[in-house]
Scaffold this motif. Structure first.
Motif, PDB file in Angstrom:
ATOM      1  N   GLU A 141      25.568 -17.527  -7.897  1.00 30.80           N
ATOM      2  CA  GLU A 141      26.202 -18.237  -9.333  1.00 30.80           C
ATOM      3  C   GLU A 141      27.741 -18.603  -9.176  1.00 30.80           C
ATOM      4  OE1 GLU A 141      24.886 -19.220 -12.018  1.00 30.80           O
ATOM      5  OE2 GLU A 141      26.458 -19.397 -13.316  1.00 30.80           O
ATOM      6  N   VAL A 142      28.688 -17.625  -8.713  1.00 33.51           N
ATOM      7  CA  VAL A 142      29.644 -17.869  -8.739  1.00 33.51           C
ATOM      8  C   VAL A 142      30.513 -18.605  -7.591  1.00 33.51           C
ATOM      9  CG1 VAL A 142      32.250 -16.676  -8.581  1.00 33.51           C
ATOM     10  CG2 VAL A 142      30.351 -15.706 -10.046  1.00 33.51           C
ATOM     11  N   PHE A 143      29.680 -18.387  -6.348  1.00 33.37           N
ATOM     12  CA  PHE A 143      30.490 -19.019  -5.224  1.00 33.37           C
ATOM     13  C   PHE A 143      29.377 -19.931  -4.354  1.00 33.37           C
ATOM     14  CE2 PHE A 143      32.056 -19.610  -1.042  1.00 33.37           C
ATOM     15  CZ  PHE A 143      33.343 -19.334  -1.286  1.00 33.37           C
ATOM     16  N   ALA A 144      28.091 -19.600  -4.270  1.00 33.70           N
ATOM     17  CA  ALA A 144      27.301 -20.386  -3.273  1.00 33.70           C
ATOM     18  C   ALA A 144      27.063 -21.717  -3.901  1.00 33.70           C
ATOM     19  CB  ALA A 144      26.214 -19.617  -2.867  1.00 33.70           C
ATOM     20  N   SER A 145      26.784 -21.635  -5.103  1.00 37.75           N
ATOM     21  CA  SER A 145      26.283 -22.835  -5.903  1.00 37.75           C
ATOM     22  C   SER A 145      27.240 -23.897  -6.059  1.00 37.75           C
ATOM     23  CB  SER A 145      25.577 -22.533  -7.533  1.00 37.75           C
ATOM     24  OG  SER A 145      26.505 -22.008  -7.982  1.00 37.75           O
ATOM     25  N   ARG A 146      28.560 -23.601  -5.749  1.00 36.62           N
ATOM     26  CA  ARG A 146      29.677 -24.695  -5.879  1.00 36.62           C
ATOM     27  C   ARG A 146      30.060 -24.867  -4.515  1.00 36.62           C
ATOM     28  NH1 ARG A 146      31.754 -21.654 -11.191  1.00 36.62           N
ATOM     29  NH2 ARG A 146      29.634 -21.697 -12.188  1.00 36.62           N
ATOM     30  N   ASN A 147      29.890 -24.070  -3.351  1.00 37.18           N
ATOM     31  CA  ASN A 147      30.769 -24.478  -2.178  1.00 37.18           C
ATOM     32  C   ASN A 147      29.768 -24.947  -0.987  1.00 37.18           C
ATOM     33  OD1 ASN A 147      33.720 -23.605  -2.645  1.00 37.18           O
ATOM     34  ND2 ASN A 147      32.389 -22.188  -3.710  1.00 37.18           N
ATOM     35  N   PRO A 148      30.345 -25.589   0.028  1.00 38.30           N
ATOM     36  CA  PRO A 148      29.769 -25.942   1.155  1.00 38.30           C
ATOM     37  C   PRO A 148      28.852 -24.574   1.773  1.00 38.30           C
ATOM     38  CG  PRO A 148      31.777 -26.208   1.856  1.00 38.30           C
ATOM     39  CD  PRO A 148      31.637 -25.951   0.022  1.00 38.30           C
ATOM     40  N   ILE A 149      27.901 -24.957   2.930  1.00 39.25           N
ATOM     41  CA  ILE A 149      27.193 -24.032   3.588  1.00 39.25           C
ATOM     42  C   ILE A 149      27.992 -22.829   4.368  1.00 39.25           C
ATOM     43  CG2 ILE A 149      25.393 -23.466   5.171  1.00 39.25           C
ATOM     44  CD1 ILE A 149      23.973 -26.041   4.312  1.00 39.25           C
ATOM     45  N   GLY A 150      28.935 -23.514   5.139  1.00 40.80           N
ATOM     46  CA  GLY A 150      29.560 -22.737   5.845  1.00 40.80           C
ATOM     47  C   GLY A 150      30.574 -21.636   5.180  1.00 40.80           C
ATOM     48  N   ALA A 151      31.331 -22.106   4.049  1.00 39.43           N
ATOM     49  CA  ALA A 151      32.137 -21.326   3.182  1.00 39.43           C
ATOM     50  C   ALA A 151      31.087 -20.321   2.468  1.00 39.43           C
ATOM     51  CB  ALA A 151      32.984 -22.002   2.237  1.00 39.43           C
ATOM     52  N   CYS A 160      21.917 -14.776   3.621  1.00 38.01           N
ATOM     53  CA  CYS A 160      21.067 -15.855   3.681  1.00 38.01           C
ATOM     54  C   CYS A 160      20.675 -16.261   2.491  1.00 38.01           C
ATOM     55  CB  CYS A 160      19.525 -14.978   4.048  1.00 38.01           C
ATOM     56  SG  CYS A 160      19.552 -14.490   5.686  1.00 38.01           S
ATOM     57  N   SER A 161      20.911 -15.590   1.095  1.00 33.04           N
ATOM     58  CA  SER A 161      20.694 -16.295  -0.124  1.00 33.04           C
ATOM     59  C   SER A 161      21.841 -17.245  -0.358  1.00 33.04           C
ATOM     60  CB  SER A 161      20.747 -15.050  -1.202  1.00 33.04           C
ATOM     61  OG  SER A 161      21.893 -14.950  -1.754  1.00 33.04           O
ATOM     62  N   ASN A 162      23.064 -16.636   0.206  1.00 31.60           N
ATOM     63  CA  ASN A 162      24.133 -17.742  -0.293  1.00 31.60           C
ATOM     64  C   ASN A 162      23.990 -19.182   0.485  1.00 31.60           C
ATOM     65  OD1 ASN A 162      25.698 -16.332  -1.779  1.00 31.60           O
ATOM     66  ND2 ASN A 162      27.506 -16.053  -0.601  1.00 31.60           N
ATOM     67  N   VAL A 163      23.400 -19.021   1.928  1.00 30.46           N
ATOM     68  CA  VAL A 163      23.240 -20.183   2.758  1.00 30.46           C
ATOM     69  C   VAL A 163      22.043 -20.972   1.870  1.00 30.46           C
ATOM     70  CG1 VAL A 163      22.257 -21.124   4.811  1.00 30.46           C
ATOM     71  CG2 VAL A 163      24.069 -19.158   4.784  1.00 30.46           C
TER      72      VAL A 163
END
Lengths: 221, 223
Positions: B119-129, B54-57
């Motif tokens: 920091e490493v992934f979610a803030s730079r990638n689209p929601i699905g990924a 959820c936090s990544n989304v």
């Protein structure tokens, strides 16, 4: 980003603050929504756990009244352990008081307050003690739970006379009660809270049983 | 690159190649503290899996507004709210497990594996990924928690999967008791470090063996 900071620091601060405020509002709404959905179930769970926990404290004591109807809430300030209101479940056999179950809080646990259930019969000896709520370290302090170790059973049938009230502390502090390996703060807090409850019951035994439920005023200490 | 391949690779990363616990060595505090039994590991693992996904989304959804100077407070805000929600849900639906995990549910907030994914992934990638990444990393972390929990329970208490009723309710289950009692050290804090060390060493050993095998395979092929 650093350049932007240098040029318009004020605008950046406001924009950042605004984003944080909006996000905080959204997050608060999310938590509030979850709380509203779960609150009734959480309250029911706690009530069920309490009733389940009350039974073993009254083993061998015949009683005739309904415990939830004889509840006495003692609002702070009171002489019992804990900053909040204390709860007493009064136990009668044919209108004669036989025991009282205290829900009190030991505020000085290792990781926050420990909620205790203490059963004392009218001859002033402990029937049993149970832990209702705690946040002690798993594997160390949580051995106070009666399902995890039998540490708490050493309190059964004790009173302010046996052991003598000067010895009401853990062994490390010169008392008679065993501590737990790797955890002495937790047992110390519990022994202290149980002793204070016994002292309170000794002083206020009659007023505890005389106050009619539901009571607004705690007995004067 | 087909979609299926990406999904597989993401899960491979989360579960093995880039496992948050085994390789990145993040979130070790809850990992070491809570894994005294399988059911504890599973409980905290599922909670962490939920929070990291959820936090990544949410982080990915809000990434257009993320400014570098306030990104950490944003992550903390999002993660703390999610953890509070899951604590309430546990209290409502799995009260016994909540009592066991105690302080470690709220402490998921401080699990750096979750902030790291934000920091490493979610803030730079689209929601699905980002969701996929959260699922994979969360599963990897949960799998490690379960494995170490099962190992320590087996050695320390001689049982496997005891108290699963904490999850599903109903009668208390003693699980599969192999021997009564066990080697207590395994459930004490030192046992946690030994178990993690064995897991990391085991993974590295397997990786090296596979690499060597591949190298030898190449040589034979060249000849």
């Amino acid at each position: 980003m650093m350049n932007g900071n240098d040029r318009e620091p004020a605008a950046n601060v406001w924009a950042g603050g605004l984003i944080l405020a909006v996000l905080a509002a959204i997050c608060t709404a999310l938590v509030a929504f979850t709380y509203r959905i779960t609150a009734p179930r959480i309250a029911a769970n706690e009530q069920a756990y309490l009733e389940q926990s009350l039974a073993p404290l009254l083993e061998g004591i015949p009683y005739t009244n309904s415990l939830s109807e004889s509840t006495l809430v003692i609002p702070p300030p009171h002489e019992l352990p804990g900053k909040g209101p204390a709860i007493v479940y009064r136990v009668y056999a044919d209108d004669k008081p036989v025991a009282a179950l205290f829900v009190v809080t030991a505020e000085d646990g290792f990781s926050g307050p420990i909620k205790l259930l203490i059963g004392i019969d009218t001859s002033m000896s402990i029937t049993s003690v149970r832990i209702l709520e705690h946040r002690e370290t798993p594997g160390l302090g949580d051995l106070i739970e009666s399902s995890k170790s039998d540490w708490l059973t050493q309190l059964d049938n004790t009173s302010l006379e046996a052991p003598p009230r000067d010895s009401w502390s853990i062994k490390r502090d010169g008392g008679v009660f065993d501590q737990l390996t790797g955890a002495s703060i937790t047992p110390r807090a519990i022994i202290k809270a149980v002793k204070r409850t016994l002292l309170y019951f000794e002083e206020n035994r009659d007023s505890v049983f005389e106050t009619e439920p539901p009571s607004q005023n705690g007995p004067s200490a | 690159m087909t979609d299926n391949n990406t999904i597989l690779q993401t899960f491979r990363n989360g579960l093995w190649d880039d496992n948050p616990g085994l390789v990145q060595l993040l979130g070790l505090c809850p990992l070491l503290a809570i894994t005294t039994t399988f059911v504890n590991g599973l409980g905290l693992g599922i909670a962490t899996l939920f929070v990291v996904t959820c936090s990544n989304v949410l982080v990915s959804a809000t990434r257009a507004w993320i400014r570098s100077e306030i990104r950490i407070p944003m992550y903390v805000l999002i993660i703390a709210s999610l953890v509070t929600c899951i604590e309430l849900i546990f209290k409502a639906y799995m009260p016994a497990l909540d009592r066991t995990l105690g302080i470690f549910i709220p402490l998921i907030v401080t699990n750096c594996a979750i902030v790291a994914r934000a920091e490493v992934f979610a803030s730079r990638n689209p929601i699905g990924a980002s969701m996929l990444d959260g699922l994979a990393m969360g599963t990897g972390f949960a799998a490690l928690l379960c494995a170490i929990g099962a190992f320590r329970e087996l050695i320390g208490r001689g049982s496997i999967m005891a108290n699963l009723d904490m999850f599903f309710g109903g009668e208390p289950l003693s699980g599969l008791v192999i021997v009564d009692g066990g080697f207590l050290l395994a459930v004490l804090p030192p046992g946690a470090f030994f178990s993690l060390a064995l897991a990391v060493a085991g993974k590295n050993h397997l990786d090296r063996r596979r690499k060597n095998a591949a190298k030898q395979g190449d040589r034979i092929h060249v000849r």
